[in-house]
Design a protein around this motif. Structure first.
Motif, short mmCIF file in Angstrom:
data_model
loop_
_atom_site.label_atom_id
_atom_site.label_comp_id
_atom_site.label_asym_id
_atom_site.label_seq_id
_atom_site.Cartn_x
_atom_site.Cartn_y
_atom_site.Cartn_z
N LEU A 70 0.84 -1.20 0.00
CA LEU A 70 0.00 0.00 0.00
C LEU A 70 0.87 1.26 0.00
O LEU A 70 0.60 2.21 -0.74
N GLY A 71 1.91 1.25 0.83
CA GLY A 71 2.79 2.42 0.89
C GLY A 71 3.44 2.72 -0.44
O GLY A 71 3.52 3.87 -0.87
N ASP A 72 3.90 1.67 -1.12
CA ASP A 72 4.51 1.85 -2.45
C ASP A 72 3.51 2.45 -3.43
O ASP A 72 3.84 3.36 -4.19
N LEU A 73 2.29 1.93 -3.42
CA LEU A 73 1.29 2.43 -4.36
C LEU A 73 0.87 3.85 -4.02
O LEU A 73 0.74 4.69 -4.90
N TYR A 74 0.66 4.12 -2.74
CA TYR A 74 0.31 5.49 -2.34
C TYR A 74 1.41 6.47 -2.78
O TYR A 74 1.12 7.57 -3.25
N THR A 75 2.65 6.06 -2.64
CA THR A 75 3.76 6.90 -3.08
C THR A 75 3.67 7.16 -4.58
O THR A 75 3.79 8.30 -5.04
N ALA A 76 3.45 6.11 -5.35
CA ALA A 76 3.34 6.24 -6.80
C ALA A 76 2.17 7.13 -7.20
O ALA A 76 2.22 7.82 -8.23
N LEU A 77 1.10 7.11 -6.39
CA LEU A 77 -0.08 7.91 -6.69
C LEU A 77 0.02 9.33 -6.13
O LEU A 77 -0.92 10.12 -6.28
N GLU A 82 -0.75 9.21 3.17
CA GLU A 82 -1.19 7.82 3.33
C GLU A 82 0.00 6.86 3.20
O GLU A 82 0.07 5.85 3.91
N ALA A 83 0.93 7.19 2.32
CA ALA A 83 2.14 6.38 2.18
C ALA A 83 2.94 6.40 3.48
O ALA A 83 3.39 5.35 3.96
N LEU A 84 3.09 7.57 4.06
CA LEU A 84 3.84 7.71 5.31
C LEU A 84 3.18 6.89 6.42
O LEU A 84 3.87 6.17 7.15
N ASP A 85 1.87 6.97 6.51
CA ASP A 85 1.16 6.20 7.53
C ASP A 85 1.38 4.70 7.32
O ASP A 85 1.66 3.96 8.27
N ALA A 86 1.25 4.24 6.08
CA ALA A 86 1.42 2.81 5.78
C ALA A 86 2.84 2.37 6.11
O ALA A 86 3.04 1.32 6.75
N SER A 114 12.07 -2.08 5.40
CA SER A 114 11.08 -1.13 5.90
C SER A 114 11.72 0.23 6.20
O SER A 114 11.16 1.28 5.87
N LEU A 115 12.88 0.19 6.82
CA LEU A 115 13.60 1.44 7.12
C LEU A 115 14.00 2.17 5.84
O LEU A 115 13.89 3.39 5.75
N HIS A 116 14.43 1.42 4.84
CA HIS A 116 14.82 2.04 3.58
C HIS A 116 13.62 2.65 2.86
O HIS A 116 13.72 3.73 2.27
N LYS A 117 12.48 1.97 2.89
CA LYS A 117 11.27 2.51 2.27
C LYS A 117 10.87 3.83 2.94
O LYS A 117 10.53 4.80 2.28
N LEU A 118 10.91 3.83 4.26
CA LEU A 118 10.59 5.04 5.00
C LEU A 118 11.61 6.14 4.70
O LEU A 118 11.24 7.30 4.48
N GLY A 119 12.87 5.77 4.62
CA GLY A 119 13.92 6.74 4.28
C GLY A 119 13.72 7.34 2.90
O GLY A 119 13.91 8.54 2.70
N ASP A 120 13.33 6.51 1.95
CA ASP A 120 13.05 7.01 0.60
C ASP A 120 11.93 8.05 0.62
O ASP A 120 12.02 9.09 -0.04
N LEU A 121 10.87 7.76 1.37
CA LEU A 121 9.76 8.70 1.42
C LEU A 121 10.16 9.98 2.15
O LEU A 121 9.85 11.09 1.70
N THR A 123 13.06 11.25 2.22
CA THR A 123 13.90 11.98 1.26
C THR A 123 13.03 12.75 0.29
O THR A 123 13.26 13.94 0.04
N ALA A 124 12.03 12.08 -0.26
CA ALA A 124 11.13 12.72 -1.23
C ALA A 124 10.36 13.87 -0.60
O ALA A 124 10.02 14.85 -1.29
N LEU A 125 10.11 13.78 0.70
CA LEU A 125 9.36 14.83 1.40
C LEU A 125 10.27 15.95 1.90
O LEU A 125 9.81 16.89 2.55
N GLY A 126 11.59 15.84 1.64
CA GLY A 126 12.52 16.86 2.08
C GLY A 126 12.82 16.80 3.57
O GLY A 126 13.23 17.80 4.16
N ARG A 127 12.64 15.64 4.16
CA ARG A 127 12.89 15.47 5.59
C ARG A 127 14.20 14.72 5.78
O ARG A 127 14.25 13.57 6.20
#
Length: 194
Positions: A70-77, A82-86, A114-121, A123-127
């Motif tokens: 879900l997180g991957d898809l929310y990110t793509a969309l 919602e991606a962050l929450d997932a 899981s940590l890398h996925k969160l890190g990617d997001l 990064t994309a959010l400028g955090r």
């Protein structure tokens, strides 16, 4: 089968897996709304199973995988909140499983991913600071797995990916020497694997 015998957990689990496979295919075909529907249905089933039997690690892991998808898809969309929450829910489950059975390399690897996925997001959010923390934690796990089993190419590749994520973030943060060190370490692993 799941409709015929709704009380049979294995049938519900099979249905969830089938929905996730449909979601994967819809995603690959660029059919986001249908992928989201399939993933959400699979998630609800996985969540129900995990809630009914919280001590079953396999159900918890299924729920973690579902949240990951879900997180991957929310990110793509472009649905970042919602991606962050997932991803944050996924991380909590992965951490709990890794703590429960620290000797299980698959749980440690799941936690690193899981940590890398969160890190990617992040990064994309400028955090940047949060991304760096997530990437560094994921790196330490990947490094530990690779050092314990140096003959496992998948663990070496995970470490390579982790170093590249760190290198990219260090570069973006203007921390050139650290980026160079991460990229050089990653290069040596890639060279060895090749």
């Amino acid at each position: 089968m799941a409709r015929r015998e709704p009380g049979r957990a294995e049938y519900q689990r099979d249905l969830s897996v089938s929905l996730h496979k449909l979601g994967d295919l819809y995603t690959a075909l660029g059919r986001g709304p249908e992928a989201l529907d399939a993933f959400q249905q699979g998630f609800r089933i996985a969540q129900d199973l995990a809630n009914k039997e919280p001590g079953r690690a396999d159900y918890q892991r299924d729920l973690s995988v579902s949240l990951h998808k879900l997180g991957d898809l929310y990110t793509a969309l472009g649905r970042d909140a919602e991606a962050l929450d997932a991803f944050q829910q996924d991380l909590r489950i992965a951490q709990a499983l890794a703590l429960r059975e620290p000797g299980r390399a698959d749980y440690q690897r799941d936690l690193s991913v899981s940590l890398h996925k969160l890190g990617d997001l992040y990064t994309a959010l400028g955090r940047g600071p949060e991304a760096l923390d997530a990437f560094q934690q994921g790196f330490r796990i990947a490094q530990d797995l690779a050092s314990k089993e140096p003959g496992r190419a998948d663990y070496q590749r995970d470490l390579f990916v982790s170093l590249n994520k760190l290198g990219d973030l260090y570069k973006a943060l203007g921390r050139g020497p650290e980026a160079l060190d991460a990229f050089q370490q990653g290069f040596r692993i890639a060279q060895d694997l090749a």
